[in-house]
Motif scaffolding. Structure first.
Motif, PDB file in Angstrom:
ATOM      1  N   MET A  92      -9.284   2.750 -17.021  1.00 31.33           N
ATOM      2  CA  MET A  92     -10.318   1.759 -17.312  1.00 31.33           C
ATOM      3  C   MET A  92      -9.802   0.341 -17.095  1.00 31.33           C
ATOM      4  O   MET A  92     -10.521  -0.524 -16.589  1.00 31.33           O
ATOM      5  N   ALA A  93      -8.557   0.068 -17.487  1.00 30.46           N
ATOM      6  CA  ALA A  93      -7.984  -1.254 -17.258  1.00 30.46           C
ATOM      7  C   ALA A  93      -7.901  -1.544 -15.760  1.00 30.46           C
ATOM      8  O   ALA A  93      -8.169  -2.668 -15.315  1.00 30.46           O
ATOM      9  N   ALA A  94      -7.544  -0.524 -14.978  1.00 32.52           N
ATOM     10  CA  ALA A  94      -7.432  -0.703 -13.534  1.00 32.52           C
ATOM     11  C   ALA A  94      -8.785  -1.019 -12.907  1.00 32.52           C
ATOM     12  O   ALA A  94      -8.917  -1.983 -12.136  1.00 32.52           O
ATOM     13  N   LEU A  95      -9.799  -0.213 -13.216  1.00 38.22           N
ATOM     14  CA  LEU A  95     -11.104  -0.412 -12.582  1.00 38.22           C
ATOM     15  C   LEU A  95     -11.812  -1.656 -13.123  1.00 38.22           C
ATOM     16  O   LEU A  95     -12.447  -2.391 -12.358  1.00 38.22           O
ATOM     17  N   SER A  96     -11.718  -1.918 -14.413  1.00 37.45           N
ATOM     18  CA  SER A  96     -12.312  -3.148 -14.946  1.00 37.45           C
ATOM     19  C   SER A  96     -11.649  -4.365 -14.318  1.00 37.45           C
ATOM     20  O   SER A  96     -12.315  -5.346 -13.972  1.00 37.45           O
ATOM     21  N   GLY A  97     -10.322  -4.309 -14.164  1.00 39.37           N
ATOM     22  CA  GLY A  97      -9.617  -5.406 -13.522  1.00 39.37           C
ATOM     23  C   GLY A  97     -10.049  -5.604 -12.086  1.00 39.37           C
ATOM     24  O   GLY A  97     -10.213  -6.736 -11.619  1.00 39.37           O
ATOM     25  N   LEU A  98     -10.243  -4.493 -11.364  1.00 43.32           N
ATOM     26  CA  LEU A  98     -10.696  -4.593  -9.975  1.00 43.32           C
ATOM     27  C   LEU A  98     -12.076  -5.230  -9.901  1.00 43.32           C
ATOM     28  O   LEU A  98     -12.308  -6.154  -9.112  1.00 43.32           O
ATOM     29  N   PHE A  99     -13.004  -4.751 -10.731  1.00 41.73           N
ATOM     30  CA  PHE A  99     -14.366  -5.294 -10.701  1.00 41.73           C
ATOM     31  C   PHE A  99     -14.375  -6.786 -11.030  1.00 41.73           C
ATOM     32  O   PHE A  99     -15.031  -7.591 -10.355  1.00 41.73           O
ATOM     33  N   LEU A 100     -13.643  -7.166 -12.084  1.00 33.12           N
ATOM     34  CA  LEU A 100     -13.686  -8.554 -12.534  1.00 33.12           C
ATOM     35  C   LEU A 100     -12.895  -9.477 -11.618  1.00 33.12           C
ATOM     36  O   LEU A 100     -13.059 -10.696 -11.674  1.00 33.12           O
ATOM     37  N   SER A 101     -12.049  -8.921 -10.774  1.00 31.75           N
ATOM     38  CA  SER A 101     -11.343  -9.731  -9.787  1.00 31.75           C
ATOM     39  C   SER A 101     -12.171  -9.940  -8.528  1.00 31.75           C
ATOM     40  O   SER A 101     -12.103 -11.004  -7.902  1.00 31.75           O
ATOM     41  N   LEU A 102     -12.945  -8.923  -8.159  1.00 29.15           N
ATOM     42  CA  LEU A 102     -13.708  -8.994  -6.911  1.00 29.15           C
ATOM     43  C   LEU A 102     -15.074  -9.633  -7.084  1.00 29.15           C
ATOM     44  O   LEU A 102     -15.613 -10.228  -6.143  1.00 29.15           O
TER      45      LEU A 102
END
Length: 403
Positions: A92-102
């Motif tokens: 979840m940290a990985a995917l949330s980080g990806l979404f909020l970065s892109l």
């Protein structure tokens, strides 16, 4: 691994050897565990801000990076055929980080209507509050994906096989659709693992894993990862990992590295067990539907054969009396554990009510909700087939499913 060049190595070899380790005389023949949070440095080596971080910046602070975590990143990138990886404290940290970065306010996300419930909740409950529009769509339907695109669509995110009903999405076709539109494609490949599918080779821009599952394999460490181009991963490290702070513990990274060493063998065992269990369940009169990508009866079996080198260990099934059967199985099963999660050496089973997912996570309506109910009935039993003898698992299910 000693410096190359090397001929192409098999996945089983990469899982053991990929990444930079000390192989000098007297060095340990073991993945290094470096629990330190801080590292010696010099004033001119690195600034105090992550904005000063460069490719050759030495280790400074474990939230930025750490030798154990870096080895895990190198190994995952090699297994996926990517240039680089960033590891996080959880999937979840990985995917949330990806979404909020892109994504930023005004952008639009197209997300699979079949994906992990926690991520669906982020997409539908949190991102809109930040001004990011989201559309859930059946990504197995290419025309539906095309219809969902908007001028401001920045990212298409899919999960294949999809949790919990094992619906597949055609990665190569969706990558072409995304790129023709000027968007990016991210693929959660947790259930498939790099042993089955390498999304980057099929055109995806990012591949994500909950390392907690098959990568670790033993149920004793949380972790997540994003793999992709080196420049994109450097930006993700600065933005999502360092600034949001979801850094993986080096000990968890070390446990996951240990798990990766047996990934190819375990996936072969998971697939063999799932094949036997799925064939048994498919003939059981009490069950409404059985889904496993390796079954010829799976509606996307042809895509599975084309896109997956291993059909994984996840089996889904439904019954007309789902809630009552869930209670019965929880009480009667002796070898299979009634518990959440997947990808462990032990077999796990859990019941997921359809209406609860539709209402709380996927926010489906109309044709999408009807389509989902067609697949699941009143709920889905998600069975993660472990490494027990398949005959024992089948005997356990036979006892538990008896009237």
């Amino acid at each position: 691994m000693k410096p190359g060049p090397f001929p192409p190595l098999a996945q089983a070899t990469l899982a053991l050897h990929a990444g930079t380790t000390d192989e000098s005389d007297g060095a340990q023949v073991l993945n290094p565990l470096v629990p330190a949070t801080s590292f010696f440095t010099k004033p001119e080596a690195v600034g105090f801000s992550a904005n000063d971080m460069a490719e050759d910046t030495p280790f400074l602070y474990t939230r930025w990076n750490n030798p154990t975590n870096a080895l895990l990143e190198e190994r995952l990138a090699a297994l996926e055929g990517g240039e680089a990886a960033v590891v996080f404290a959880s999937g979840m940290a990985a995917l949330s980080g990806l979404f909020l970065s892109l994504l930023k306010a005004g952008d639009h996300l197209v997300i699979s209507s079949v994906c992990y419930a926690g991520l669906a909740e982020v997409a539908h409950d949190i991102l809109p509050g930040l001004g990011i529009a989201t559309t859930a769509v059946d990504t197995s339907n290419l025309e539906a994906v095309r219809a969902a695109l908007r001028p401001e669509t920045r990212l298409i995110h899919i999960e294949t096989p999809g949790n919990p009903i094992l619906r597949l999405s055609d990665i190569e076709a969706l990558a072409a659709i995304a790129h023709a539109h000027g968007a990016l494609l991210s693929v959660d490949s947790t259930m498939a693992t790099p042993i089955a599918t390498r999304p980057l080779a099929l055109g995806a821009d990012f591949v994500a894993h909950s390392l907690t599952k098959y990568a670790c394999g033993h149920g004793d460490a949380l972790g997540g990862a994003i793999i992709g181009k080196a420049q994109a991963m450097a930006a993700l490290r600065k933005h999502a990992l360092i600034h949001f702070g979801g850094a993986i513990s080096p000990f968890a990274a070390w446990l996951i590295l240990r798990g990766l060493e047996t990934l190819t063998l375990r996936m072969a065992g998971h697939q063999a067990g799932a094949a036997a269990v799925a064939a048994y369940l498919e003939g059981h009169p009490r069950l409404r539907r059985v889904l496993w990508p390796g079954l010829p009866s799976h509606p996307q079996h042809a895509l599975a054969r084309r896109q997956m080198k291993n059909f994984s260990g996840m089996v889904s099934f439904s019954a007309d009396d789902g809630p009552a059967l869930a209670r019965q199985l929880a009480e009667r099963l002796q070898v299979i554990s009634y518990a959440v999660s997947l990808g462990k050496t032990r077999s796990l089973l859990f019941y997921i009510p359809t209406e609860a997912l539709i209402a709380s996570s996927f926010h489906l309506d109309g044709d999408d909700a009807r389509s989902y109910r067609d697949w699941t009935g009143d709920g889905t039993f998600r069975l993660s087939v472990g490494l027990e003898d398949p005959a024992d698992l089948i005997a356990d299910l036979e006892r538990a499913l008896a009237p």
